[in-house]
Motif scaffolding. Structure first.
Motif, mmCIF file in Angstrom:
data_model
loop_
_atom_site.group_PDB
_atom_site.id
_atom_site.type_symbol
_atom_site.label_atom_id
_atom_site.label_comp_id
_atom_site.label_asym_id
_atom_site.label_seq_id
_atom_site.Cartn_x
_atom_site.Cartn_y
_atom_site.Cartn_z
ATOM 1 N N GLY A 178 4.024 9.183 -8.345
ATOM 2 C CA GLY A 178 3.757 7.781 -8.584
ATOM 3 C C GLY A 178 3.543 6.938 -7.339
ATOM 4 O O GLY A 178 2.997 7.387 -6.333
ATOM 5 N N ASP B 235 4.338 4.273 -12.243
ATOM 6 C CA ASP B 235 3.019 3.654 -12.129
ATOM 7 C C ASP B 235 2.887 2.570 -13.184
ATOM 8 O O ASP B 235 3.842 2.255 -13.905
ATOM 9 N N ARG C 248 -0.026 -1.809 -10.495
ATOM 10 C CA ARG C 248 0.389 -0.624 -9.752
ATOM 11 C C ARG C 248 0.796 -1.013 -8.332
ATOM 12 O O ARG C 248 0.076 -1.747 -7.653
#
Length: 217
Positions: free
Chosen positions: A68, A36, A57
């Motif tokens: 993630g 992330d 992100r």
């Protein structure tokens, strides 16, 4: 081409508040599969402070049980479809064009993020000052502005380890051939390094970034 949701501004990490970003070059950090925005942002303290750093992100969630986020799928036949990498790079470009006003933009990506960074450079060679590719690759297949990229030859740093068993050898071989033909390539192959970033590599990246600041000045 596959479409992705836009990048989430609320999920981005910045090295400084808006009032401190004006007039400064922007360095955008693109994490790898299953990570992330916090993953590469931990490197910000080790990078030249003249940059405003923004870690973004990725817009997709990998299949369970992977943690993630991801920029594009790596499962099954989808993993060989280059349009997914192009879609991710297009989403990044859209955010940069609409939400940032930095005088110069550079990209630093790891693994999937590095592949997206190079693809974004290919989509808009005039938009990016440089790219740092850590354990990534150039996506096979031509794009319309590849010849323009080869004329401009922007600086690219490519770092990878001899013990990286994540990136398929055919992609490494393709990148070894493709990058020197299209960019001003520098970088290093790190003996014993796996699919990760070493202290020596981080030192080399900082030197590369300091040189880019000199050029931008």
């Amino acid at each position: 081409m596959a479409e992705l949701p836009p990048l989430d501004p609320s999920a981005m990490l910045w090295s400084g508040p808006p009032g401190e970003r004006a007039g400064r070059p922007l360095l955008v950090l693109l994490h790898g599969y299953g990570a992330d925005e916090g993953d590469l942002f931990a490197l910000a303290a080790h990078l030249p402070s003249a940059f405003t750093v923004c870690a973004v992100r990725a817009p997709l969630t990998p299949p369970f049980p992977s943690p993630g986020y991801s920029w594009y799928p790596i499962e099954g036949l989808e993993s060989r479809d280059a349009t997914h990498v192009t879609a991710a790079a297009s989403a990044l470009l859209e955010w940069i064009e609409t939400e940032t006003d930095a005088p110069a933009v550079g990209l630093l990506g790891f693994s999937q993020g590095a592949a997206v960074a190079l693809q974004a450079l290919r989509l808009a060679p005039e938009r990016f000052a440089f790219v740092v590719d850590l354990s990534g690759y150039a996506t096979p297949g031509p794009l319309p502005l590849d010849d323009d990229l080869a004329r401009r030859r922007p600086p690219v740093f490519w770092g990878r380890g001899t013990n990286d068993d994540v990136i398929p050898p055919f992609l490494v071989a393709h990148t070894v051939e493709w990058l020197p033909a299209h960019v001003d390539l520098s970088g290093r192959v790190y003996p014993g390094l796996t699919h990760s970033v070493s202290e020596q590599e981080l030192t080399d990246v900082r030197v590369f970034l300091e040189k880019q600041l000199e050029h931008l000045a």
